[in-house]
Structures are given as structure tokens and as C-alpha cells.
Design a protein around this motif. Structure first.
Motif, PDB file in Angstrom:
ATOM      1  N   LEU A   1       0.430  -0.731   0.303  1.00 34.87           N
ATOM      2  CA  LEU A   1      -0.261   0.521   0.248  1.00 34.87           C
ATOM      3  C   LEU A   1       1.248   1.075  -0.007  1.00 34.87           C
ATOM      4  O   LEU A   1       0.525   1.776  -0.320  1.00 34.87           O
ATOM      5  CB  LEU A   1      -0.738   0.127   1.129  1.00 34.87           C
ATOM      6  CG  LEU A   1      -2.266  -0.466   1.132  1.00 34.87           C
ATOM      7  CD1 LEU A   1      -2.800  -1.199   2.898  1.00 34.87           C
ATOM      8  CD2 LEU A   1      -3.137   0.263   0.035  1.00 34.87           C
ATOM      9  N   LEU A   2       1.569   1.392   0.611  1.00 28.49           N
ATOM     10  CA  LEU A   2       3.049   2.723   1.013  1.00 28.49           C
ATOM     11  C   LEU A   2       3.450   2.609  -0.217  1.00 28.49           C
ATOM     12  O   LEU A   2       3.941   3.794  -0.131  1.00 28.49           O
ATOM     13  CB  LEU A   2       3.351   2.368   1.937  1.00 28.49           C
ATOM     14  CG  LEU A   2       2.252   2.309   3.539  1.00 28.49           C
ATOM     15  CD1 LEU A   2       3.349   2.606   4.731  1.00 28.49           C
ATOM     16  CD2 LEU A   2       1.506   3.344   3.489  1.00 28.49           C
ATOM     17  N   THR A   3       3.943   1.746  -1.502  1.00 32.76           N
ATOM     18  CA  THR A   3       4.534   1.889  -2.106  1.00 32.76           C
ATOM     19  C   THR A   3       3.632   3.046  -3.302  1.00 32.76           C
ATOM     20  O   THR A   3       3.743   3.351  -4.483  1.00 32.76           O
ATOM     21  CB  THR A   3       4.809   0.664  -3.218  1.00 32.76           C
ATOM     22  OG1 THR A   3       4.023   0.436  -3.298  1.00 32.76           O
ATOM     23  CG2 THR A   3       5.670   0.483  -2.345  1.00 32.76           C
ATOM     24  N   SER A   4       2.166   2.829  -2.755  1.00 28.31           N
ATOM     25  CA  SER A   4       1.047   3.236  -3.997  1.00 28.31           C
ATOM     26  C   SER A   4       0.499   4.886  -3.799  1.00 28.31           C
ATOM     27  O   SER A   4       0.088   5.732  -4.031  1.00 28.31           O
ATOM     28  CB  SER A   4      -0.445   2.437  -4.013  1.00 28.31           C
ATOM     29  OG  SER A   4       0.457   0.702  -4.259  1.00 28.31           O
TER      30      SER A   4
END
Lengths: 238, 402
Positions: free
Chosen positions: B208-211
Motif C-alpha cells: 500500500l505504502l508504495t502506492s
């Protein structure tokens, strides 16, 4: 060839423990880069620092010359820790991630992908009703959505049978031919020899081998990567 | 991005049967409890009266005090010998024997037999009733009214502008706000933490935290929880409003229902301040819940934190007597300005009319600032704790880690 990733004198410590020490390397745009090492060598820690999940204690690690910012850099990451929203359906999760990644029509893309990886009958299935291999295919789909410029794949074929392993390798190869840069973290040295342009072998947070596959093999007298891996880990551990 | 997070979080909550069960069940239970309590209250006097009914009992009395009037004594067998009276009960000739001593500093004695009535039969209140009726019978009608309090008082108060103030209308909005806030924290207490901890529990934070950024994700979750809270309020309030609207101009069994609705005119300023307080209070509660969710790796481990959080929020309920005092005490002041207990304290004091305007302004400011700080901290902890998938983050790290 321009660099997409640049790590300069990177150091990461947790308390008194240095996990990464003075690590410097580059990943060039459009290449497949093998990021190798045994369990606990610091590969995942380095990637997490690259993606802003850990703060470097020393040095820097940049993507396209900048510190990573979610959403700003088109990165697809398949982490070592696998998981999805277990209670949701395959399609709901894929469409959600597609929208987060800015896709125009994530529904169509997701259905096409599921069809390609043999999950055409699973869109309405809940994630926790899928096998681990099927879940892994869904995760890979989410990772490559919206054609990210950089793909970081941590053990993408772990636990796959040879048929599915080939299928996923074909997908990765396809992304590469479309221009994506790929960082491949794997314990399968045959995959590295076959796919990667260059590689870095990490041991206890220190780069032991770094360069093109041909140069690395030449450095070790034409040995295979498997033999080189055993030699580096075996010689110093003995 | 934010819109997508909100849509995903709201839609999947609405798809869960458990949401609707909680959303509908609690208001139904609440209304059921109020109706049941009212019904029980109506029946309590009747039950007490039945318990003290001695019509079918053989009753005797010896009155040495001479306080019990002749009219009462006409309906009771009188006895001149105490020992005889007690013996009559022992042998079963009489069910109950009352002995009233000449000096009422001495105890009145009541003798009865096992099985003469149920364990709940109240023999003592009968002699109390006889004495009161007898003594009041000696007084004038006015004196008796004073003694039993059967007189009316019209309590008219004027506000600062000299107009007649209506306390009921002042109380309604804050009390409704308090009830709504209480319902929301009961329903959403656990949901707040599970909503945040879910990503960690499902090992999905890294993807999630790459998006999206932690800030977008956490704010999206908070907004979705506010929207779900609003829906919950609608589920609670709309039926009540419909009942009120229906009651106007309708009658059942000849009773005009509109006469049952208190005729109050709500002060718009009080309503607006109550709504603002409710919004900020819920925001603070959501922020606290989300912050707790960022500290722990699993929903199971969150439960102990949630209990502490709930106690900190409902603390004023344990000191309710302090809030009923017209003069605020030190405890009241501390609870009013302590961030987690401020919401309920402010609602209570606002409803009871013991809150100065500056206290409300300061209280609102404290709630708003604390809500903002705790949300900011939740975003920070979620970012650096995203990969802490198996261990808790201690509070020292949560607040002071650089």
C-alpha cells in the motif's frame, strides 16, 4: 545509460546493530538487477529504506535522484511478506489498487490479467478462499499494474510449480521488454543467470560482489553463480 | 487517491452484515431499554402497594404511643397485652402483630409468621402509613400539603437579556449530542482500531505504502469512519424524527399524540455548539482509535488498549455526581479540560447549565487541538511502524522516535 537508483554510502542501524554498512550501488534504467544474499543479509532492509519505510542512518538511497514519495514515483513492489485484504474479493482488491495507482480502467485490466494467469473463474472469490499460489498471482498482478517504471520483486516465484514459475517469468520478461527496470530478489541463481544484466551479492550488510553477471563469473574463474554464492558464504562462515 | 480510500473503506464496511447488525441493534436495544425502564417505573409503585396490602391478613396492633388515630384503629384489631399479641402470631391466630412503644425513640416491633406473605411482603411500611395518616390528620389542609410536599412551584428564570429562559430547551441539544456520542463510541470503539491494524495483520502495508502515503491512507480511514458514524446517527435519529412528525396531527385510542410531545423551541446557538462539540469529540475519538491501531500488530492485542481508551473517554460518568452540582468542583474542572474526558464533561455541563462560554470555547479548542495532534501522530507511527508486523510499538517510540 542513466541510473534509476543510486545508493551512496548507505548505512542502516537499529539501536547498536548495523544492518547495512557503507553500501553503494546503482541500478541502471531498463536493466534487470539481481539483488542477492542469504536470509538476514540486509536485502529487504535496503529495499525498505529505498521505499521510505526505514530511515537511513547514514548516506542516501534515491530513486530518479529523489527520496521516494508514495504515488509520485511509479514503483511496483512485491514484498517478501505476502498478504492481501483476506475478506474481500479478488476483483475488489485489484480494482482498489488499480485506482490507487491511477489506472483508468482497472476492472478490464484485472479481468484480462486474471484470465492470463488462469484465474478467470476467481474474480468474485474471496482472497482467503484462494490457494497461496493463486494469492501470489493476484499480488504480482497488483505489483505490475499501470506499468510501473521500476519493479521490485522479492522472491516472486517462491513456492511455485515449474509451470507457474515459467508463466510468471514470462510476465516479468514482458515488463522488462516494455522498458521497466526490475530488481529481482531471489535465491534461484539460475533465474539470475538467465534474466539479470547485473547483480549485487550482500553479506551481513556489506556488498561482496557487484557488477555484470559476465564480470562476476569471470572474477571467480568462470564458476556458476550457485558456486560463487556457496564460496562467498561458505568460505567466511567456515 | 483519498477518494478511493474513502470509497473502499465505506463500501466494504457497508457490505458487512456485522455493520448493519451493530448499527440497527444498538438503537433498538437503547429504545427497548428506555421503554422497559419506563414500564418498570410505572409498575414499581403498583408493586409496592401490592406488597403492603394487608386486606387478606389477620392484623393486630398495640399502640402505647397513642399517636395512631381512631379512624385507623377502627379497621385493626387492637390488643392490650404485648405478650398475647406475640403469642397470637406464634400460634397462627393472627398473621401480623404491631407494637408501637410509647417512646418512638424505641423501635416499633413487627411480628409476623413465615408463609403469611411472600418474602417481599412489606409489613413495616403499613405502620409507617398509619402513623403518617394519623399525624397529618391533626394538621390543617395547608400544613398537611406542606408536610407531604403536595404543592406546585412555578420556577421562572430569566436569562441575561431579561427574557424568560427555558431550561428544557437548553438541555435537549447537549443531551441528544451526549447520547449520540455515547452510541458512536459503543459501536465504533473496536472498529477504529481494527480498521487501522487490518493492513498490518494482512501483511499489506508495504504494497500500500508504495502506492499511497500513510497520510492519505490514515485520513481516508478517518473520513470513512466519520461518514459511517454519520450514517449511524441517521439510523438513530431519523426514526425518532419520523415518530415526532407522525405524532403531529395523529391520535391513537382517542389520545392526541401531539400533546405527548413537549413543546420546546430549540435555541439555534445551543444546537450549533452541540453539533460542533459532537463533531470534534467524534474526531478526537476516531483519532485515538486509529492511533491505538497503529501501535499494535493485531486486533487482538489492540483490545487492552481500547479498554484503556474507553475508560479515559467515559471517565466523567464515574463522577456524575460532581456534574450535578451547581458549583463546579476541582474534579469537574480537571475532567472538563483533560482532552480525553473533555467531550462528555462538556456535554454534561452544557446540558446542566454550569458551563461558562469561555469554558466551552477553551474545551472545544482543547478537543480540536488534541484531535489534530493525535491524528498527526497516528500518521507518523503508521509510516515508521508499517513493517513492525509482529511486535508492538511502545509509547516512548510512538511519541519521541525521530
Amino acid at each position: 545509460m542513466k541510473n534509476i537508483i543510486e545508493a551512496k554510502h548507505l548505512g542502516i542501524s537499529f539501536g547498536d546493530k548495523n544492518v547495512i554498512e557503507d553500501l553503494s550501488f546503482e541500478v541502471r534504467k531498463g536493466e534487470i538487477f539481481g539483488f542477492l544474499g542469504s536470509n538476514g543479509s540486509g536485502k529487504t532492509t535496503t529495499i525498505r529504506a529505498l521505499l521510505g519505510l526505514y530511515q537511513p542512518s547514514r548516506g542516501s538511497i534515491l530513486i530518479n535522484g529523489k527520496i521516494f514519495a508514495a504515488g509520485a514515483e511509479p514503483v511496483g513492489y512485491l514484498p517478501e511478506e505476502r498478504g492481501l485484504y483476506k475478506k474481500e474479493t479478488v476483483l475488489d482488491v485489484m480494482v482498489y489498487f488499480g485506482r490507487l495507482k491511477g489506472m483508468d480502467n482497472p476492472l478490464k485490466w484485472s479481468l484480462d490479467y486474471l484470465n492470463r494467469v488462469g484465474l478467470s473463474d476467481k474474480p468474485k472469490e474471496r482472497i482467503d478462499h484462494l490457494s497461496s499460489g493463486q494469492q501470489q498471482k493476484v499480488q504480482l498482478g497488483i505489483t505490475i499494474m499501470n506499468n510501473p517504471e521500476l519493479l521490485i520483486l522479492d522472491e516472486p516465484t517462491k513456492g511455485f510449480d515449474p509451470v507457474n514459475r515459467k508463466l510468471l517469468m514470462d510476465i516479468i520478461d514482458e515488463r522488462h521488454r516494455a522498458g521497466a527496470t526490475i530488481i529481482l530478489i531471489t535465491h534461484y541463481m539460475d533465474e539470475v543467470e538467465r534474466l539479470c544484466d547485473r547483480a549485487l551479492l550482500l553479506k551481513d550488510g556489506v556488498a561482496k560482489v557487484y557488477g555484470t553477471i559476465a564480470a562476476i563469473k569471470k572474477q571467480f574463474g568462470g564458476q556458476s553463480l550457485d558456486e560463487i554464492f556457496v564460496k562467498i558464504y561458505g568460505s567466511e562462515d567456515a | 487517491m483519498l477518494k478511493e480510500v474513502i470509497r473502499f473503506e465505506v463500501v466494504r464496511s457497508l457490505k458487512k452484515p456485522s455493520f448493519w447488525v451493530a448499527a440497527i441493534l444498538l438503537p433498538v436495544l437503547l429504545i427497548g431499554y428506555i421503554l422497559f425502564a419506563g414500564f418498570s417505573g410505572m409498575n414499581a409503585e403498583e408493586m409496592l402497594s401490592q406488597n403492603s396490602n394487608l386486606d387478606d391478613k389477620q392484623v393486630s396492633l398495640m399502640d402505647e404511643s397513642k399517636l395512631i388515630s381512631a379512624s385507623v384503629l377502627e379497621n385493626v384489631a387492637t390488643i392490650e397485652d404485648k405478650a398475647q399479641g406475640v403469642e397470637n402470631v406464634k400460634t397462627g391466630t393472627m398473621d401480623v402483630f404491631y407494637f408501637v412503644p410509647s417512646d418512638l425513640k424505641q423501635p416499633i416491633e413487627v411480628y409476623s409468621r413465615d408463609g403469611a406473605g411472600s418474602i417481599l411482603t412489606d409489613y413495616k411500611s403499613k405502620v409507617d402509613e398509619w402513623l403518617k395518616v394519623s399525624v397529618l390528620g391533626e394538621l390543617t389542609e395547608e400544613q398537611a400539603a406542606v408536610m407531604v410536599g403536595s404543592y406546585q412551584v412555578n420556577d421562572i428564570k430569566f436569562n441575561d437579556s431579561g427574557a424568560e429562559s427555558d431550561e428544557l430547551s437548553q438541555m435537549i441539544a447537549p443531551l441528544v449530542g451526549l447520547v449520540v456520542f455515547y452510541v458512536l463510541i459503543c459501536i465504533f470503539g473496536n472498529r477504529l482500531t481494527t480498521s487501522t491494524v487490518e493492513e498490518k495483520e494482512n501483511r499489506i502495508t508495504e504494497m500500500l505504502l508504495t502506492s499511497i502515503s500513510a497520510k492519505t491512507l490514515i485520513i481516508g480511514k478517518i473520513v470513512s469512519l466519520i461518514l459511517l458514524g454519520f450514517l449511524q446517527v441517521m439510523i438513530l435519529v431519523v426514526p425518532i424524527l419520523l415518530i415526532f412528525l407522525f405524532a403531529r396531527g395523529h391520535s391513537i385510542a382517542g389520545i392526541d399524540l401531539s400533546t405527548l410531545i413537549p413543546n420546546v423551541e430549540l435555541n439555534p446557538l445551543v444546537v450549533i455548539v452541540s453539533i460542533l462539540l459532537l463533531l470534534l469529540s467524534y474526531l478526537l475519538f476516531v483519532g485515538l482509535g486509529v492511533f491505538v491501531g497503529t501501535l499494535v500488530p493485531t486486533a487482538k492485542e489492540a483490545s487492552s488498549y481500547v479498554s484503556v481508551m474507553m475508560i479515559l473517554v467515559i471517565m466523567p460518568m464515574f463522577f456524575i455526581s460532581s456534574f450535578l452540582s451547581t458549583t463546579p468542583t476541582t474534579v469537574t474542572y480537571v475532567l472538563t479540560f483533560f482532552p480525553t474526558s473533555a467531550p462528555i464533561s462538556l456535554f454534561l455541563r452544557f446540558a446542566f447549565g454550569t458551563l461558562q462560554w469561555w469554558e466551552m470555547a477553551l474545551g472545544l479548542l482543547i478537543v480540536a487541538v488534541f484531535a489534530a495532534l493525535i491524528i498527526r501522530q497516528a500518521i507518523r507511527v503508521f509510516q515508521f511502524g508499517a513493517v513492525e508486523l509482529t511486535s508492538k510499538i511502545n509509547l516512548k517510540d510512538a511519541f519521541f522516535r525521530k
